[in-house]
Scaffold this active site. Structure first.
Site, short mmCIF file in Angstrom:
data_model
loop_
_atom_site.label_atom_id
_atom_site.label_comp_id
_atom_site.label_asym_id
_atom_site.label_seq_id
_atom_site.Cartn_x
_atom_site.Cartn_y
_atom_site.Cartn_z
CG ASP A 14 31.94 -30.61 -85.00
OD1 ASP A 14 32.63 -29.79 -84.49
OD2 ASP A 14 30.81 -30.67 -85.30
CD GLU A 135 31.57 -23.59 -78.88
OE1 GLU A 135 31.12 -24.73 -78.68
OE2 GLU A 135 31.54 -23.62 -80.17
N GLY A 200 9.54 -26.53 -76.47
CA GLY A 200 9.39 -25.10 -77.25
C GLY A 200 10.02 -24.38 -76.73
CG ASP A 228 24.62 -24.06 -82.79
OD1 ASP A 228 24.73 -23.24 -81.77
OD2 ASP A 228 25.51 -24.78 -82.78
CG ASN A 252 9.50 -23.23 -80.83
OD1 ASN A 252 10.66 -22.69 -80.47
ND2 ASN A 252 8.39 -22.78 -80.10
#
Ligand code: ATP
Length: 279
Positions: A14, A135, A200, A228, A252
């Protein structure tokens, strides 16, 4: 937890330029600040899984360049087995990101080596889970659907129509709310996890909700990588034998930890820490 996980997916460098405002077409904006960081949904998910304590290997490809070496270093640093990451002829996958002072962004993704990921010479065991994302090429996802003997999880992001054999074969398909709205075919999937950001996440079967867990309150710094981390945690939890609701709660908690850090590959505690934090 006891989980062996193979992540098949993308590895990106990135490259981010932070500028006062985004340039219009044909315009140049100066005064930017440059940063490089490891990314790609596959690599982010593998790094998260390894840090949570799953035995994790990654199947992917990088180019013969310095970014490729740096991305492999980042994965090894997280504890990922990188022996099955190939060196491709194309350059390492790259996301060129521009961010302005308000956090608005523009992103150009160059797949590079990610288009060359292959399963040649790779063997899968029945006792390992496989997690992939969109991807890499859809042909590769179909090949996985046909070859993976054990638990097969697909994070259908970015939102692309999935071939029917992938929907039919996947033991778990993970999407966010937007992706879910774009993929009506998920109604027939065996098990779908839908994430709702700060609200959530839920598990659905045949379009019916079978479990739901509220998000864990967080102070968000950047949501990049939250999805991710969530995918890695949910796959780890479900394949370690947790009850669906408990696996959602733990995932979560891991997603909430990820939004509190700017990095797409943050540090995490062991999975058990998030579980015990729920009690
Ligand atoms: P990404 O921005 O990484 O692409 P996504 O859109 O795939 O994320 P989200 O639904 O935004 O996925 O987030 C995944 C999970 O992370 C959520 O289900 C939730 O558990 C957690 N999460 C995300 N945002 C927050 C938040 N603001 N507060 C608490 N938890 C959050």
């Amino acid at each position: 937890i006891d989980c062996s996980l193979t992540v098949v997916g993308s590895i990106n460098a990135d490259i981010t330029a932070t500028t006062s405002r985004l340039p219009a077409a044909g315009e140049t904006v100066g005064g930017g600040r440059l940063s490089r960081s490891p990314g790609g949904k596959g690599a982010n998910q593998a790094a998260a899984a390894a840090r949570l304590g799953a035995r994790t290997r990654m199947i992917g490809a990088v180019g013969p360049d310095s970014d490729g070496k740096a991305m492999l270093e980042a994965l090894r640093g997280a504890g990922v087995d990188t022996d099955d990451i190939a060196e491709a002829t194309a350059e390492t996958g790259t996301a060129l990101i521009m961010v302005d002072a308000h956090g608005e962004n523009q992103i150009a993704v160059c797949e590079g080596a990610n288009a060359e990921v292959s399963l040649d010479g790779i063997e899968f065991r029945a006792d390992e889970a496989v997690l992939t994302q969109l991807e890499v090429s859809l042909d590769l996802i179909v090949e996985l659907a046909n070859h993976v003997p054990g638990f097969f999880a697909v994070n259908a992001a970015p939102a692309l129509q999935l071939p029917a054999e992938v929907v039919d074969r996947a033991d778990l398909i993970i999407v966010n709310e937007y992706e879910y709205s774009q993929l009506p075919q998920l109604q027939t999937a065996k098990l779908v996890a839908v994430t709702y950001g700060a609200k959530g996440s839920a598990l659905l079967q045949g379009g019916e909700q079978i479990a739901f867990a509220e998000a864990v309150p967080a102070h968000p710094v950047s949501t990049v990588g939250a999805g991710d981390a969530y995918c890695a945690a949910l796959t780890t939890g479900l394949t370690s034998g947790l009850e669906p609701e408990r696996a959602l709660q733990a995932a979560n908690a891991v997603g909430a930890a990820a939004v509190e850090v700017a990095s797409a590959q943050p540090e995490f505690d062991r999975f058990e820490t998030y579980l015990s934090g729920l009690d």
